[in-house]
Design a protein around this motif. Structure first.
Motif, PDB file in Angstrom:
ATOM      1  N   ARG A   1      21.595  10.965  44.717  1.00 37.94           N
ATOM      2  CA  ARG A   1      20.517  11.876  44.344  1.00 37.94           C
ATOM      3  C   ARG A   1      21.089  13.227  43.882  1.00 37.94           C
ATOM      4  N   ASP A   2      21.006  14.278  44.690  1.00 38.88           N
ATOM      5  CA  ASP A   2      21.357  15.591  44.153  1.00 38.88           C
ATOM      6  C   ASP A   2      22.667  16.163  44.692  1.00 38.88           C
ATOM      7  N   ARG A   3      23.461  15.371  45.439  1.00 36.47           N
ATOM      8  CA  ARG A   3      24.753  15.803  45.980  1.00 36.47           C
ATOM      9  C   ARG A   3      24.616  16.997  46.923  1.00 36.47           C
ATOM     10  N   SER A   4      23.436  17.158  47.531  1.00 42.10           N
ATOM     11  CA  SER A   4      23.220  18.311  48.403  1.00 42.10           C
ATOM     12  C   SER A   4      23.510  18.002  49.870  1.00 42.10           C
ATOM     13  N   ARG A   5      23.853  16.752  50.190  1.00 43.60           N
ATOM     14  CA  ARG A   5      24.256  16.419  51.547  1.00 43.60           C
ATOM     15  C   ARG A   5      25.045  15.119  51.506  1.00 43.60           C
ATOM     16  N   THR A   6      25.815  14.916  52.577  1.00 43.31           N
ATOM     17  CA  THR A   6      26.540  13.657  52.723  1.00 43.31           C
ATOM     18  C   THR A   6      26.137  13.023  54.038  1.00 43.31           C
ATOM     19  N   TYR A   7      26.319  11.720  54.122  1.00 36.28           N
ATOM     20  CA  TYR A   7      25.853  10.939  55.261  1.00 36.28           C
ATOM     21  C   TYR A   7      27.023  10.263  55.952  1.00 36.28           C
ATOM     22  N   GLY A   8      26.967  10.227  57.269  1.00 33.48           N
ATOM     23  CA  GLY A   8      27.834   9.381  58.063  1.00 33.48           C
ATOM     24  C   GLY A   8      26.973   8.296  58.680  1.00 33.48           C
ATOM     25  N   VAL A   9      27.400   7.043  58.551  1.00 33.94           N
ATOM     26  CA  VAL A   9      26.558   5.935  58.993  1.00 33.94           C
ATOM     27  C   VAL A   9      27.405   4.924  59.763  1.00 33.94           C
ATOM     28  N   LEU A  10      26.920   4.515  60.909  1.00 35.77           N
ATOM     29  CA  LEU A  10      27.507   3.421  61.666  1.00 35.77           C
ATOM     30  C   LEU A  10      26.617   2.197  61.533  1.00 35.77           C
ATOM     31  N   HIS A  11      27.194   1.092  61.044  1.00 41.30           N
ATOM     32  CA  HIS A  11      26.531  -0.205  61.032  1.00 41.30           C
ATOM     33  C   HIS A  11      27.170  -1.035  62.145  1.00 41.30           C
ATOM     34  N   PRO A  12      26.541  -1.093  63.315  1.00 40.62           N
ATOM     35  CA  PRO A  12      27.156  -1.802  64.431  1.00 40.62           C
ATOM     36  C   PRO A  12      27.036  -3.316  64.283  1.00 40.62           C
TER      37      PRO A  12
END
Length: 280
Positions: free
Chosen positions: A178-189
């Protein structure tokens, strides 16, 4: 044991597919040469090393961590510690990975996205993994990166199982194009729903995304500062490897954007350097 999350924001979402069907997706320290002493008889200040991001590759161990892999992409091309993958991203008819979209240019890994007529005008991107060289359980991972603006072209800096058997997956930093205004950390357990965290920033500029992975604990960092922690028995405990990629997404997805009339003809993910450590 339940998964414990600390930080400012938490959301649960559907699994995010990143793997080509049937395809893995996803140095020694440089020692300065002897030189003249400084004006007081001690060593002179280290010369400034120009890098694409302006930040030098970390060299050497850190408290609690032993450096086992680095790459500053200073060679003429991608070296044989990495491989580029090819094919249709699992669950994403809007994207395609092609090794021709991976290059090393001016001291940076460049993963470029652009439309190709032979793929029906879809944006084709790329990805690399060092699974054949470094697959391990627990470690510290630091990646210096930036991403061009471009709606519908997402990036992912992630850990993928060495077995190539998903789940689990740990997204150190990714976005939804989208707009590069945030980044995500994601755990897929292995069991349960993904756990997603995000932090604001301008990710068209250079940042260092990091992860410290220890037994039952994940600490996500940005520019050396922790911003989210996950702990509990859902944290993976199996060998995983680093993958770096960008990806175009199909329209109508619930989370990712798809390319539109505002998307530039080329959208690049750049990686200045990577450093990997094992627990000391």
């Amino acid at each position: 044991m339940a998964l414990v999350v600390t930080g400012a924001w938490l959301a649960l979402g559907p699994p995010l597919a990143h793997l080509d069907s049937g395809i893995e997706r996803h140095e020694p320290h440089r020692v300065p040469a002897p030189g003249p002493t400084g004006p007081t008889g001690g060593p002179p200040p280290a010369p400034a090393t120009v890098t694409p991001s302006g930040a030098r590759l970390p060299q050497g161990d850190l408290p609690g961590w032993r450096q086992i892999f680095t790459d500053d992409f200073s060679g003429p091309g991608l070296d044989d510690r990495w491989f580029a993958y090819q094919g249709q991203p699992d669950g994403d008819p809007g994207g395609y990975f092609d090794p021709a979209h991976v290059s090393v240019t001016s001291g940076a890994l460049v993963i470029g996205g652009w439309p190709e007529s032979r793929r029906g005008g879809r944006y084709v991107t790329g990805g690399v993994s060092n699974r054949h060289v470094v697959s391990r359980t627990h470690g510290r991972f630091d990646i210096r990166f930036r991403m061009d603006r471009g709606t519908g072209i997402a990036y992912a800096l992630l850990l993928w199982p060495a077995s190539n058997d998903y789940p689990p997956e740990i997204d150190i930093a990714e976005d939804n194009g989208r707009d590069r205004s945030r980044t995500y950390g994601v755990l897929h357990p292995v069991q349960g729903q993904p756990v997603e965290r995000n932090v604001p920033g301008d990710f068209t500029r250079w940042h260092t995304a990091g992860l410290e992975w220890t037994p039952d604990r994940l600490v996500f960092t940005l520019d050396g500062q922790p911003w989210a922690t996950l702990s509990g028995d859902q944290v993976p405990d199996e060998p995983m490897a680093l993958a770096l990629q960008s990806q175009a997404w199909y329209c109508g997805h619930t989370w990712e954007a798809c390319p539109d009339e505002t998307t530039p003809p080329r959208v690049d993910l750049q990686v200045d350097w990577v450093a990997i450590y094992e627990p000391a």
